[in-house]
Design a protein around this motif. Structure first.
Motif, PDB file in Angstrom:
ATOM      1  N   THR A   1       1.032  -1.138  -0.029  1.00 44.33           N
ATOM      2  CA  THR A   1      -0.063   0.082   0.076  1.00 44.33           C
ATOM      3  C   THR A   1       0.760   1.107  -0.002  1.00 44.33           C
ATOM      4  OG1 THR A   1      -0.081  -0.114   2.423  1.00 44.33           O
ATOM      5  CG2 THR A   1      -1.736  -1.208   1.422  1.00 44.33           C
ATOM      6  N   PHE A   2       0.249   2.213  -0.432  1.00 47.16           N
ATOM      7  CA  PHE A   2       0.997   3.489  -0.409  1.00 47.16           C
ATOM      8  C   PHE A   2       0.077   4.856  -0.049  1.00 47.16           C
ATOM      9  CE2 PHE A   2      -0.408   3.909  -4.895  1.00 47.16           C
ATOM     10  CZ  PHE A   2      -0.828   4.970  -5.179  1.00 47.16           C
ATOM     11  N   ARG A   3       0.925   5.777   0.462  1.00 43.92           N
ATOM     12  CA  ARG A   3       0.087   7.085   0.789  1.00 43.92           C
ATOM     13  C   ARG A   3       0.944   8.145   0.113  1.00 43.92           C
ATOM     14  NH1 ARG A   3       0.217   9.183   6.922  1.00 43.92           N
ATOM     15  NH2 ARG A   3       2.693   8.629   7.298  1.00 43.92           N
ATOM     16  N   VAL A   4       0.296   9.038  -0.659  1.00 46.45           N
ATOM     17  CA  VAL A   4       1.156  10.310  -1.287  1.00 46.45           C
ATOM     18  C   VAL A   4       1.545  11.371  -0.063  1.00 46.45           C
ATOM     19  CG1 VAL A   4       1.005  12.157  -2.913  1.00 46.45           C
ATOM     20  CG2 VAL A   4      -0.301  10.119  -3.213  1.00 46.45           C
ATOM     21  N   ILE A   5       3.159  11.384   0.031  1.00 45.57           N
ATOM     22  CA  ILE A   5       3.506  12.313   1.129  1.00 45.57           C
ATOM     23  C   ILE A   5       4.134  13.614   0.485  1.00 45.57           C
ATOM     24  CG2 ILE A   5       3.708  10.279   2.872  1.00 45.57           C
ATOM     25  CD1 ILE A   5       6.869  10.443   1.955  1.00 45.57           C
ATOM     26  N   GLY A   6       4.252  13.594  -0.775  1.00 47.82           N
ATOM     27  CA  GLY A   6       4.673  14.664  -1.253  1.00 47.82           C
ATOM     28  C   GLY A   6       4.419  14.996  -2.982  1.00 47.82           C
ATOM     29  N   THR A   7       4.645  16.140  -3.193  1.00 50.34           N
ATOM     30  CA  THR A   7       4.106  16.608  -4.456  1.00 50.34           C
ATOM     31  C   THR A   7       5.368  17.591  -5.189  1.00 50.34           C
ATOM     32  OG1 THR A   7       3.271  18.620  -4.165  1.00 50.34           O
ATOM     33  CG2 THR A   7       1.863  16.449  -4.164  1.00 50.34           C
TER      34      THR A   7
ATOM     35  N   THR B   1      -5.956   5.029  -4.786  1.00 49.90           N
ATOM     36  CA  THR B   1      -5.631   3.954  -5.339  1.00 49.90           C
ATOM     37  C   THR B   1      -4.957   3.922  -6.939  1.00 49.90           C
ATOM     38  OG1 THR B   1      -7.997   3.835  -6.480  1.00 49.90           O
ATOM     39  CG2 THR B   1      -7.640   2.474  -4.519  1.00 49.90           C
ATOM     40  N   ARG B   2      -5.249   5.158  -7.367  1.00 51.56           N
ATOM     41  CA  ARG B   2      -4.550   5.286  -8.609  1.00 51.56           C
ATOM     42  C   ARG B   2      -4.163   6.849  -8.673  1.00 51.56           C
ATOM     43  NH1 ARG B   2      -6.740   4.262 -14.883  1.00 51.56           N
ATOM     44  NH2 ARG B   2      -6.697   1.829 -14.217  1.00 51.56           N
ATOM     45  N   LEU B   3      -2.774   6.845  -9.273  1.00 55.09           N
ATOM     46  CA  LEU B   3      -2.201   8.236  -9.372  1.00 55.09           C
ATOM     47  C   LEU B   3      -1.986   8.808 -10.519  1.00 55.09           C
ATOM     48  CD1 LEU B   3      -0.963  10.043  -7.028  1.00 55.09           C
ATOM     49  CD2 LEU B   3       1.105   8.909  -7.237  1.00 55.09           C
TER      50      LEU B   3
ATOM     51  N   GLU C   1       4.904   7.120   0.196  1.00 52.22           N
ATOM     52  CA  GLU C   1       5.483   6.137   1.393  1.00 52.22           C
ATOM     53  C   GLU C   1       4.903   4.772   1.103  1.00 52.22           C
ATOM     54  OE1 GLU C   1       5.206   7.687   5.666  1.00 52.22           O
ATOM     55  OE2 GLU C   1       3.559   5.987   5.535  1.00 52.22           O
ATOM     56  N   VAL C   2       5.631   3.721   0.966  1.00 48.03           N
ATOM     57  CA  VAL C   2       5.220   2.395   0.476  1.00 48.03           C
ATOM     58  C   VAL C   2       5.363   1.728   1.783  1.00 48.03           C
ATOM     59  CG1 VAL C   2       5.389   0.678  -1.085  1.00 48.03           C
ATOM     60  CG2 VAL C   2       5.625   2.824  -1.842  1.00 48.03           C
ATOM     61  N   SER C   3       4.459   0.960   2.317  1.00 47.19           N
ATOM     62  CA  SER C   3       4.445  -0.068   3.275  1.00 47.19           C
ATOM     63  C   SER C   3       4.460  -1.591   2.684  1.00 47.19           C
ATOM     64  CB  SER C   3       3.480   0.229   4.341  1.00 47.19           C
ATOM     65  OG  SER C   3       3.383   1.459   4.866  1.00 47.19           O
ATOM     66  N   PHE C   4       5.212  -2.238   3.226  1.00 46.36           N
ATOM     67  CA  PHE C   4       5.281  -3.667   2.820  1.00 46.36           C
ATOM     68  C   PHE C   4       4.502  -4.614   3.867  1.00 46.36           C
ATOM     69  CE2 PHE C   4       8.826  -1.923   0.511  1.00 46.36           C
ATOM     70  CZ  PHE C   4       8.396  -2.253  -0.756  1.00 46.36           C
ATOM     71  N   GLU C   5       3.255  -4.780   3.531  1.00 44.10           N
ATOM     72  CA  GLU C   5       2.574  -5.327   4.698  1.00 44.10           C
ATOM     73  C   GLU C   5       2.672  -7.090   4.704  1.00 44.10           C
ATOM     74  OE1 GLU C   5       0.304  -3.166   3.045  1.00 44.10           O
ATOM     75  OE2 GLU C   5       0.248  -1.657   4.655  1.00 44.10           O
ATOM     76  N   GLN C   6       2.911  -7.641   3.556  1.00 47.01           N
ATOM     77  CA  GLN C   6       3.172  -9.417   3.432  1.00 47.01           C
ATOM     78  C   GLN C   6       4.244  -9.341   2.486  1.00 47.01           C
ATOM     79  OE1 GLN C   6      -0.881  -8.543   1.849  1.00 47.01           O
ATOM     80  NE2 GLN C   6      -0.377  -9.358  -0.230  1.00 47.01           N
ATOM     81  N   ALA C   7       4.861 -10.382   2.535  1.00 47.74           N
ATOM     82  CA  ALA C   7       5.908 -10.909   1.697  1.00 47.74           C
ATOM     83  C   ALA C   7       5.337 -11.607   0.352  1.00 47.74           C
ATOM     84  CB  ALA C   7       6.601 -12.081   2.381  1.00 47.74           C
ATOM     85  N   GLY C   8       6.203 -11.584  -0.629  1.00 51.86           N
ATOM     86  CA  GLY C   8       5.732 -12.014  -1.941  1.00 51.86           C
ATOM     87  C   GLY C   8       5.960 -10.682  -2.959  1.00 51.86           C
ATOM     88  N   LYS C   9       5.114 -10.899  -3.929  1.00 53.12           N
ATOM     89  CA  LYS C   9       5.667  -9.925  -5.149  1.00 53.12           C
ATOM     90  C   LYS C   9       4.908  -8.684  -5.053  1.00 53.12           C
ATOM     91  CE  LYS C   9       6.298 -10.655  -9.999  1.00 53.12           C
ATOM     92  NZ  LYS C   9       7.896 -10.516  -9.757  1.00 53.12           N
ATOM     93  N   VAL C  10       5.492  -7.572  -5.251  1.00 55.51           N
ATOM     94  CA  VAL C  10       4.824  -6.216  -5.209  1.00 55.51           C
ATOM     95  C   VAL C  10       5.420  -5.793  -6.973  1.00 55.51           C
ATOM     96  CG1 VAL C  10       5.180  -3.902  -4.309  1.00 55.51           C
ATOM     97  CG2 VAL C  10       5.067  -5.865  -2.711  1.00 55.51           C
TER      98      VAL C  10
END
Ligand code: C2O
Ligand code: CU
Length: 488
Positions: free
Chosen positions: A271-277, A289-291, A302-311
């Motif tokens: 998941t991500f959130r927008v922290i800068g422009t 959800t779409r930028l 800001e990207v958080s890796f909540e789970q292992a696997g493919k991103v």
């Protein structure tokens, strides 16, 4: 409602020039003065710049803690994509060029040497510096082959910016002259990793190992040069998988450096959130959800890796199918294998104050974006208020003025409008593509649409205002706006 890029033949009838309208009834300007950079505090502990992933960082040859001195050489270089070698251009032989990084308040000194066969300049896209150092070829004599020019300016605001030539830019940028600028804020949270992602595309003729001729097709003249390969930091986007770790939180600095292609980004597996422009860290981060990232714009995620696997970071691009219908095509522009770890930590976002607060506009002006048939060159000129490559400034403003600029697109192709040397905010009108918080220097004006911005004209000088579809800019969609210095 979705953004539209209308593939209709250019309307040739919109030749009327819209006069700029001013609003005399508007209240007196509550104009702030240009913000000055924070003065260096000698008692503060030395700030250690975070490591950046994505490209090498330019080495600072200066010992002074608040001066960054670097060298850039614009030169020809060989570059390989999918096993085919091309003649390209690079800064210091690299494509993209090395990252220029500094901290807020630093003085930056860049010695540019031109080893190309043609003149060039460097524009520091987004930085609010002096117009003399902005790479505007109407102010600065372009640097001739064999010559050296030294740019000097101060990094006033934190953020993600980029640099590129402002001469023959549709060719020089496409052929590889572009790089990232990162201005760090000492207040920013520390992330497990900071990645710089320059998203690009390139049009190659891989059978012959060459770039097809510039402005050589009707679609390129109409919509700018769209590539047939997506690039991430100068490499084929689909080819490389990188690694990350579950539980980590990363900061991604994204720049769309393509000549024309608007990117729409999504993420899968994280998941991500927008922290800068464009204008740096946001006061309030937000999620989406779409930028939508038009060429020239930047986003810090800001990207958080909540789970292992493919991103995967996906760029959904629009393409035209066999029936001439627009279709969405998803491409992975960054693939990560995320190793098992723990649950992500929450990152606290500090109270950032934007360099310019919201202000009421005291005047409204109109810029009409259009095209017209001409009997010279490739047969089409792109215009701003009826003029191609306007010789005189479109407007003269006063330093500190706040102006509502109505950008009216009278034809089908979209135009990412870029104003040098200033920041603005996009007026939200309920469309997802205008609901973009934060300070900007580039805004997308879709086909046959109007977008309004509130521009904070705090930086005096002569400033280029143009379409960042570089083919459009070279074909006339290039102008200047003057900001007269306040009497001191
Ligand atoms: Cu990045 Cu005048 O442009
Ligand atoms: Cu354009």
């Amino acid at each position: 409602m979705r953004r539209t890029m209308i593939l209709v033949p250019l309307a040739l009838t919109f030749l009327l020039v819209t006069a700029c309208s001013s609003d005399p009834a508007a209240p007196a300007a509550d104009a702030g003065t240009a913000d000055s950079a924070p003065s260096p505090d000698s008692s503060a502990p030395a700030f250690e710049l975070p490591a950046l992933w994505g490209a090498p960082v330019l080495a600072d040859s200066d010992d002074a803690p608040d001066v960054v001195s670097v060298k850039l050489v614009a030169e020809k270089t060989k570059w390989t994509l999918d096993g085919v070698e091309y003649d390209m251009l690079g800064y210091n032989g690299k494509l993209p060029g090395p990252i220029l990084q500094a901290k807020v308040g630093d003085e930056i000194v860049v010695e540019l040497t031109n080893k190309l066969d043609e003149p060039t300049t460097i524009h520091w896209h987004g930085l609010r510096i002096s117009d003399q150092m902005d790479g505007n070829p109407r102010i600065q004599n372009p640097v001739k082959p064999g010559e050296t020019f030294t740019y000097r300016f101060r990094a006033r605001e934190a953020g993600t910016y980029w640099y590129h030539p402002h001469v023959n830019s549709n060719q020089q940028v496409e052929r590889g002259l572009y790089g990232a600028i990162v201005i760090h804020s000492p207040d920013a949270p520390r992330y497990d990793r900071e990645r710089v992602l320059l998203l690009d595309d390139v049009l190659v003729d891989d059978k012959n190992g060459v770039l097809p001729p510039f402005l050589g097709s009707h679609p390129e003249i109409m919509h700018g040069r769209w590539g047939n390969r997506l690039l991430t930091n100068g490499q084929a986007s689909s080819r490389v998988t990188h690694t990350a770790k579950q539980g980590n939180v990363e900061r991604w600095r994204i720049v769309n450096t393509a000549n024309a292609r608007t990117m729409e980004l999504e993420i899968k597996g994280a998941t991500f959130r927008v922290i800068g422009t464009d204008g740096g860290p946001l006061e309030k981060p937000y999620t989406t959800t779409r930028l939508l990232v038009p060429v020239g714009q930047r986003y810090d995620l800001e990207v958080s890796f909540e789970q292992a696997g493919k991103v995967e970071l996906i760029s959904v691009t629009q393409s035209v199918d066999a029936n001439n219908q627009l279709v969405e095509v998803p491409y992975a522009v960054l693939s990560l294998d995320v190793a098992a770890g723990e649950a992500p930590r929450a990152v606290e976002w500090p109270a950032f104050t934007p360099p310019i607060g919201e202000r009421q506009a005291t005047r409204t002006v109109t810029v009409e974006l259009n095209g017209q048939q001409v009997s010279t060159g490739v047969g089409i000129a792109w215009t701003m208020n009826g003029q191609a490559n306007a010789k005189d400034p479109l407007f003269t403003f006063d330093e500190g003025e706040t102006v509502r600029i109505k950008l009216i697109n009278k034809a089908g192709p979209e135009h990412p409008f870029h104003l040098h040397g200033q920041f603005f905010r996009i007026v939200s009108d309920g469309n997802p593509w205008t609901d973009q918080p934060g300070l900007k220097d580039t805004v997308l004006v879709p086909g046959l649409s109007t977008v309004e911005i509130i521009a904070y004209l705090d930086n005096p000088g002569r400033w280029m205002a143009h379409c960042h579809i570089l083919a459009h800019a070279e074909l006339g969609m290039m102008s200047e706006m003057v900001v007269k210095p306040a009497q001191k």
